[in-house]
Enzyme design. Structure first.
Site, mmCIF file in Angstrom:
data_model
loop_
_atom_site.group_PDB
_atom_site.id
_atom_site.type_symbol
_atom_site.label_atom_id
_atom_site.label_comp_id
_atom_site.label_asym_id
_atom_site.label_seq_id
_atom_site.Cartn_x
_atom_site.Cartn_y
_atom_site.Cartn_z
ATOM 1 N N THR A 5 -14.980 37.785 -31.778
ATOM 2 C CA THR A 5 -15.775 37.353 -30.634
ATOM 3 C C THR A 5 -17.021 36.733 -31.247
ATOM 4 O O THR A 5 -17.476 37.181 -32.305
ATOM 5 C CB THR A 5 -16.168 38.516 -29.698
ATOM 6 O OG1 THR A 5 -17.038 39.410 -30.404
ATOM 7 C CG2 THR A 5 -14.959 39.291 -29.197
ATOM 8 N N HIS A 6 -17.521 35.682 -30.633
ATOM 9 C CA HIS A 6 -18.659 34.941 -31.197
ATOM 10 C C HIS A 6 -18.337 34.440 -32.606
ATOM 11 O O HIS A 6 -19.241 34.227 -33.408
ATOM 12 C CB HIS A 6 -19.931 35.797 -31.240
ATOM 13 C CG HIS A 6 -20.215 36.530 -29.973
ATOM 14 N ND1 HIS A 6 -21.021 36.003 -28.978
ATOM 15 C CD2 HIS A 6 -19.773 37.727 -29.514
ATOM 16 C CE1 HIS A 6 -21.084 36.866 -27.971
ATOM 17 N NE2 HIS A 6 -20.327 37.917 -28.271
ATOM 18 N N SER A 46 -8.298 11.534 -48.480
ATOM 19 C CA SER A 46 -9.541 10.763 -48.479
ATOM 20 C C SER A 46 -9.382 9.587 -49.431
ATOM 21 O O SER A 46 -8.718 9.698 -50.455
ATOM 22 C CB SER A 46 -10.689 11.667 -48.943
ATOM 23 O OG SER A 46 -11.738 10.883 -49.478
ATOM 24 N N LYS A 76 -9.096 15.882 -51.484
ATOM 25 C CA LYS A 76 -9.127 16.216 -50.056
ATOM 26 C C LYS A 76 -7.756 16.238 -49.386
ATOM 27 O O LYS A 76 -6.887 15.434 -49.675
ATOM 28 C CB LYS A 76 -10.016 15.215 -49.298
ATOM 29 C CG LYS A 76 -11.495 15.355 -49.562
ATOM 30 C CD LYS A 76 -12.066 16.724 -49.237
ATOM 31 C CE LYS A 76 -12.084 17.013 -47.768
ATOM 32 N NZ LYS A 76 -13.052 16.163 -47.039
ATOM 33 N N ASN A 88 0.814 -1.218 0.000
ATOM 34 C CA ASN A 88 0.000 0.000 0.000
ATOM 35 C C ASN A 88 0.851 1.272 0.000
ATOM 36 O O ASN A 88 0.589 2.198 -0.756
ATOM 37 C CB ASN A 88 -0.953 0.003 1.197
ATOM 38 C CG ASN A 88 -1.957 -1.146 1.125
ATOM 39 O OD1 ASN A 88 -2.020 -1.834 0.106
ATOM 40 N ND2 ASN A 88 -2.711 -1.363 2.185
ATOM 41 N N LYS A 143 -4.369 3.731 -12.160
ATOM 42 C CA LYS A 143 -3.207 3.658 -13.052
ATOM 43 C C LYS A 143 -3.518 3.822 -14.522
ATOM 44 O O LYS A 143 -2.859 4.598 -15.219
ATOM 45 C CB LYS A 143 -2.451 2.358 -12.806
ATOM 46 C CG LYS A 143 -1.759 2.419 -11.481
ATOM 47 C CD LYS A 143 -1.161 1.152 -11.032
ATOM 48 C CE LYS A 143 -0.945 1.267 -9.534
ATOM 49 N NZ LYS A 143 -2.214 1.469 -8.778
ATOM 50 N N GLU A 199 -7.889 17.264 -35.399
ATOM 51 C CA GLU A 199 -9.154 16.634 -34.999
ATOM 52 C C GLU A 199 -8.916 15.583 -33.914
ATOM 53 O O GLU A 199 -9.694 15.455 -32.966
ATOM 54 C CB GLU A 199 -9.835 16.009 -36.220
ATOM 55 C CG GLU A 199 -10.264 17.068 -37.225
ATOM 56 C CD GLU A 199 -10.665 16.471 -38.566
ATOM 57 O OE1 GLU A 199 -11.743 16.807 -39.041
ATOM 58 O OE2 GLU A 199 -9.909 15.664 -39.125
HETATM 59 N N1 ARG Z 1 -1.682 -3.410 -7.488
HETATM 60 C C1 ARG Z 1 -2.082 -2.728 -6.319
HETATM 61 C C2 ARG Z 1 -2.515 -1.291 -6.631
HETATM 62 O O1 ARG Z 1 -2.245 -0.861 -7.673
HETATM 63 C C3 ARG Z 1 -0.951 -2.697 -5.355
HETATM 64 C C4 ARG Z 1 -1.391 -2.522 -3.946
HETATM 65 C C5 ARG Z 1 -2.029 -3.790 -3.485
HETATM 66 N N2 ARG Z 1 -2.388 -3.730 -2.117
HETATM 67 C C6 ARG Z 1 -3.242 -4.560 -1.577
HETATM 68 N N3 ARG Z 1 -3.530 -4.393 -0.346
HETATM 69 N N4 ARG Z 1 -3.814 -5.507 -2.268
HETATM 70 O O2 ARG Z 1 -3.137 -0.603 -5.866
#
Ligand code: ARG
Length: 458
Positions: free
Chosen positions: A154-155, A276, A282, A109, A324, A289
């Site tokens: 503007t606009h 295109s 084109k 953690n 992540k 975009e």
């Molecule tokens: N892969 C987990 C994450 O991204 C790592 C931490 C996992 N901790 C746990 N108590 N299972 O958060």
């Protein structure tokens, strides 16, 4: 060898579908160098505190370097749960039980919180560099096009003449704020969470300040429960990314419009357009975009994480693994977008003639005419009314204000003199705005040299 770090209290084998669902290695392998860097600092600290012997620590450190080299080559055993487990198991594989000591006084953690902070810190450094590059290109473009005038809108209706350099430097300012937002984010990112362990801190005598110093953190976290469950810093980054992308998207939209036959203000080089498959004539502005649309994706990443976090009680919850992919995706999207936009800006050319023609049509100097009347003693509200009537009169006759005869003009206001014609020249309108922040040539010149100084350009 067991592929898990937590098998002891389990009687049953993990369900295969859960195994796949739970695993994050597929994406968190991107954190390998941060994970190893963090582990090395933790290991050196454990040794200094006498929790590991010097020999144990040097064995671990050497093996971690080897693992990093292997991972640099893209070798990852995908059967592991996450990057932390993989690094630890590879360590034990290499040096045996000594490797099992590395996780002393640490939990995944606080480990993952550390890795993500290191990752965001690196990303901020790269994105800041790319923003600076783009600022440099904008400043170069503004310098190259000094004296070019176009309608300011503007606009999306023609409003007043402005210098193209002034228009371009508006984006320079946006990017400056983007960099400030990232710098501000960095202050909150650069805090060491390690030592918080699972949530309650550790029973070992850790030197957290040493780890912070080794990893270049400015501070250590103040509360272990907060430290393992805080993802505000990721949200800060995702927000800064969203605003940054919004800026790129606005610039993209502007270039898309400017590249139309209707506007024809900008020449896009072939190298930055696509064609295109059916319409041979084109030439499409796909790059802009895509940047415009990817902005939505970056907003989505911010919303996804905000939503993932909103119902979480303290402290760590597995929901937080979902930080992540949005983060990685935003980093990648922002980096790619900045790179392509900067290359594009380095290659475009403006159609000065078309811009100038546009300035001369559509009563862009009407405000200046009102200001002129104020100079002759008319109140601004009256002047506004008079010029409005003059515009209407000219519109009916398909003329511009400057095409009206002095006699015609005097019919609207006796105070108008011959000097009105010079006053209505668009360049003179621009150059009457030399106040700080204005579009006057002198103001823009000052802004340009200030910008060059700010980014350290020549
Ligand atoms: N892969 C987990 C994450 O991204 C790592 C931490 C996992 N901790 C746990 N108590 N299972 O958060």
């Amino acid at each position: 060898m067991s592929q898990k770090t937590w098998g002891g209290r389990f009687k049953e084998k993990t369900d295969e579908a859960l195994e796949r669902f739970n695993a994050s290695l597929r994406f968190d392998r991107r954190l390998y160098s941060q994970d190893i860097e963090g582990s090395k600092a933790h290991c050196r600290m454990l040794a200094k505190q006498g929790i590991l012997t010097k020999t144990e620590a040097s064995k671990i450190l050497r093996a971690l370097d080897e693992i990093r080299k292997e991972m640099d080559r893209g070798v990852f055993d995908e059967t592991f749960e996450d990057i932390h487990t993989l690094v630890e198991k590879s360590l034990v594989d290499r040096i045996g039980p000594v490797g099992e000591k590395l996780h002393t006084a640490r939990s995944r953690n606080d480990q993952v919180a550390l890795d993500v902070r290191l990752y965001v810190r690196d990303a901020i450094g790269r994105v800041d560099g790319l923003l600076r590059d783009m600022q440099g290109t904008l400043v170069g473009l503004a310098g190259k096009n000094s004296g070019v005038i176009l309608p300011g809108y503007t606009h999306l209706q023609r409003a007043q003449p402005v210098l193209l350099s002034h228009h371009l430097l508006a984006y320079y300012e946006m990017l400056k704020r983007d960099r400030q937002r990232l710098a501000d984010t960095l202050k909150r990112v650069n805090v060491l969470p390690l030592g918080s362990a699972a949530l309650a801190g550790s029973t070992f005598d850790l030197d957290r300040k040493m780890v912070a110093r080794e990893l270049g953190f400015d501070a250590i976290s103040e509360n272990s429960m907060d430290a393992v469950s805080d993802r505000d810093f990721v949200l800060d980054f995702l927000f800064a990314s969203s605003v940054l992308m919004m800026h790129l998207s606005r610039l993209s939209e502007e270039l898309v419009i400017w590249a139309t036959k209707e506007f024809d203000f900008v020449f896009l080089p072939d190298a930055f357009c696509t064609g295109s498959s059916i319409m041979p004539q084109k030439k499409n502005p796909d790059l802009m975009e895509l940047v415009r649309a990817k902005t939505g994706r970056v907003y989505g990443n911010l919303t996804a994480l905000l939503t993932a976090m909103k119902g979480l009680p303290l402290a760590y919850n597995k929901d937080m693994q979902e930080d992540k992919e949005p983060l990685f995706d935003s980093v990648e999207t922002v980096e790619q977008s900045l790179v392509v936009m900067t290359r594009l800006l380095g290659a475009i050319a403006f159609n000065r003639k078309r811009m100038r023609e546009a300035v001369d049509q559509g009563y862009l100097t009407a405000t200046d005419l009102a200001d002129y009347l104020v100079g002759k003693g008319v109140t601004f509200r009256q002047a506004h009314e008079i010029v409005g009537k003059m515009v209407l009169y000219a519109l009916d006759r398909k003329k511009e204000l400057i095409d009206l005869t002095l006699k015609d003009m005097k019919g609207f206001c006796g105070a108008i003199e011959k000097d009105v014609y010079a006053w209505l020249d668009p360049l003179s309108c621009i150059d009457r705005r030399n106040l700080p922040g204005g579009t006057g040539s002198a103001s823009v010149k000052r802004a340009l040299s200030k910008a060059r100084k700010e980014i350290g350009a020549k």
